[in-house]
Write a protein that holds these residues in place. Structure first.
Motif, PDB file in Angstrom:
ATOM      1  N   TYR A 214       0.823  -1.220   0.000  1.00 31.27           N
ATOM      2  CA  TYR A 214       0.000   0.000   0.000  1.00 31.27           C
ATOM      3  C   TYR A 214       0.854   1.265   0.000  1.00 31.27           C
ATOM      4  O   TYR A 214       0.660   2.165  -0.810  1.00 31.27           O
ATOM      5  CB  TYR A 214      -0.908  -0.056   1.233  1.00 31.27           C
ATOM      6  N   TYR A 215       1.815   1.339   0.917  1.00 30.48           N
ATOM      7  CA  TYR A 215       2.595   2.566   1.050  1.00 30.48           C
ATOM      8  C   TYR A 215       3.545   2.764  -0.128  1.00 30.48           C
ATOM      9  O   TYR A 215       3.767   3.883  -0.569  1.00 30.48           O
ATOM     10  CB  TYR A 215       3.324   2.595   2.397  1.00 30.48           C
ATOM     11  N   ALA A 216       4.065   1.685  -0.647  1.00 28.76           N
ATOM     12  CA  ALA A 216       4.929   1.819  -1.820  1.00 28.76           C
ATOM     13  C   ALA A 216       4.137   2.342  -3.015  1.00 28.76           C
ATOM     14  O   ALA A 216       4.631   3.176  -3.782  1.00 28.76           O
ATOM     15  CB  ALA A 216       5.571   0.477  -2.169  1.00 28.76           C
ATOM     16  N   ASP A 217       2.896   1.882  -3.140  1.00 31.26           N
ATOM     17  CA  ASP A 217       2.083   2.355  -4.267  1.00 31.26           C
ATOM     18  C   ASP A 217       1.879   3.866  -4.182  1.00 31.26           C
ATOM     19  O   ASP A 217       1.868   4.572  -5.189  1.00 31.26           O
ATOM     20  CB  ASP A 217       0.720   1.653  -4.290  1.00 31.26           C
ATOM     21  N   ILE A 218       1.690   4.370  -2.950  1.00 22.91           N
ATOM     22  CA  ILE A 218       1.453   5.806  -2.795  1.00 22.91           C
ATOM     23  C   ILE A 218       2.761   6.597  -2.842  1.00 22.91           C
ATOM     24  O   ILE A 218       2.853   7.619  -3.517  1.00 22.91           O
ATOM     25  CB  ILE A 218       0.725   6.100  -1.466  1.00 22.91           C
ATOM     26  N   PHE A 219       3.794   6.101  -2.136  1.00 24.57           N
ATOM     27  CA  PHE A 219       4.972   6.947  -1.900  1.00 24.57           C
ATOM     28  C   PHE A 219       6.200   6.605  -2.732  1.00 24.57           C
ATOM     29  O   PHE A 219       7.107   7.406  -2.850  1.00 24.57           O
ATOM     30  CB  PHE A 219       5.352   6.914  -0.419  1.00 24.57           C
TER      31      PHE A 219
END
Ligand code: ARG
Length: 408
Positions: free
Chosen positions: A77-82
């Motif tokens: 999730y966080y890699a997709d956003i950041f």
């Protein structure tokens, strides 16, 4: 190998979406990318390549009016956003585009992408450089500060080294008019904005309005001034009504309809594009994909309600166009939604019309969504009786787009 420019398809059965009937033993004559003639007694020129689909049911290439073809959860999730950028999106978009086309979807209305990756993909597909559906793209989702379209819930000290305009975040009439112009300047075919909150974002509510009536009116008026159509992401009842009154061509999601919302949609001729499959996927897979509980809890507020709203809308005769939000779940699975559309009130023929002739009407393109002279030769075929079992569309056996065969 030289490919012939004249082709003749022998169709065992053909779904005539315009007249809601099935024709038998029909010939479709194709020249380059266009259908020249359709009928029983059409002479086949000697120079034509014959494609025998005598044992199949032939229908227009399917159209998904709500995709995000440059995105899909990677599992982090966080890699997709950041960590991922619009360049990752553009590269993966070429993979997703092929999957979508091979699933029988020859056109998508793609309603929101980062960094104009959708424009690049659309153009590469149109040039013939990348296999994929015809794309009509929205570019940046237009959303208010802190809205579903903003990146909410993280530290205010996180800097995105970009002007807000490059993220589609705009507030107030002047900024919104400018944002519409900006999106169109860089390639938008349609405008998408967030009328209400959403599920897959970290703001609190699912359904509250996120623009004022005046702001929505300004977005739609500016869009129309450029000869384009606007669509609104809207789950909540109030936001749906506001967007309909502002004059959007379609309500996306439309989860919480009431009688008045349905009456307004009928009065304004607004399409409903309801993604009623993906609740299954979010509930079973999103925890594993690393999404926070908060988001999964929000899904539980809309999943079932949305299906019931859809059923009411179908019953009342609201115009329905097929749209899945593919990208929330794996690309290429678009057709899984047909089952739910039939379960919640459509006849199989109506579900097919939603993904062909109605979708073409919503997009505003008379050359797609139908098999008749003058249309693009966007044609698919299935082996079983699709009007008996709509899930047949999950296994498309033949795909032609613009006269070119992509799957056989
Ligand atoms: N993109 C939508 C949102 O985040 C997905 C909603 C999915 N859930 C549903 N029941 N349709 O709001």
């Amino acid at each position: 190998a030289q490919t012939k420019t004249l082709k003749a398809i022998r169709a065992g059965k053909l779904i005539d979406v315009e007249h809601a009937t099935v024709l038998e033993n029909v010939i479709i004559l194709i020249d380059h990318d266009t259908i020249k003639a359709v009928g029983k007694n059409i002479p086949i020129p000697d120079s034509a390549q014959i494609i025998d689909l005598g044992g199949s049911t032939v229908l227009p290439g399917l159209i998904d009016c709500h995709t995000h073809i440059t995105a899909q959860p990677s599992g982090d999730y966080y890699a997709d956003i950041f960590r991922a950028t619009q360049v990752d999106d553009a590269i993966m978009g070429t993979v997703f585009a092929r999957k979508t086309l091979e699933a029988g979807f020859t056109t998508c209305r793609d309603v929101g992408a980062r960094g104009f990756a959708d424009v690049a993909l659309r153009n590469a597909i149109n040039r013939g450089a990348v296999p994929g559906p015809r794309l009509f793209v929205a570019t940046l989702f237009i959303g208010a500060t802190g809205s579903h379209g903003d990146i909410s819930g993280f530290s205010p000290y996180l800097q995105w080294d970009l002007p807000r305009q490059m993220l589609g975040v705009a507030d107030g009439i002047d900024e919104l008019r400018k944002q519409v112009r900006y999106n169109i300047k860089y390639g938008a075919d349609i405008i998408k904005f967030g009328a209400s909150a959403g599920v897959l974002s970290e703001e609190e509510s699912v359904g509250a309005p996120q623009y004022t009536q005046e702001e929505m009116n300004a977005i739609v008026a500016e869009t129309k001034a450029w000869g384009k159509k606007a669509c609104a992401h809207a789950h909540g009842t109030e936001a749906i009504k506001m967007a309909v009154k502002a004059g959007v061509a379609s309500i996306e999601h439309g989860s919480m309809l009431d009688d008045e919302a349905i009456a307004l949609m009928k009065q304004y001729g607004t399409y409903l594009v309801a993604d009623i499959y993906n609740d299954d996927y979010i509930r079973t897979e999103y925890a594993r994909l690393g999404y926070p509980d908060k988001i999964i809890e929000k899904e539980k507020l809309v999943g079932q309600v949305q299906r019931e709203s859809f059923q009411q809308a179908v019953k009342a005769g609201v115009k329905i166009a097929f749209g899945t939000d593919a990208g929330v779940y794996p690309h290429g699975w678009n057709a899984k939604q047909f089952y739910y559309m039939v379960k919640f009130g459509c006849t199989p023929m109506q579900a097919i019309q939603a993904a062909t002739i109605n979708a073409a009407d919503l997009i505003g393109n008379a050359k797609i969504g139908n098999i008749k002279a003058g249309c693009y030769a966007d044609i698919i075929a299935v082996k079983a009786d699709v009007l008996k079992d709509i899930t047949t569309l999950e296994n498309v056996a033949f795909v032609m787009k613009g006269g070119e065969v992509f799957k056989q």
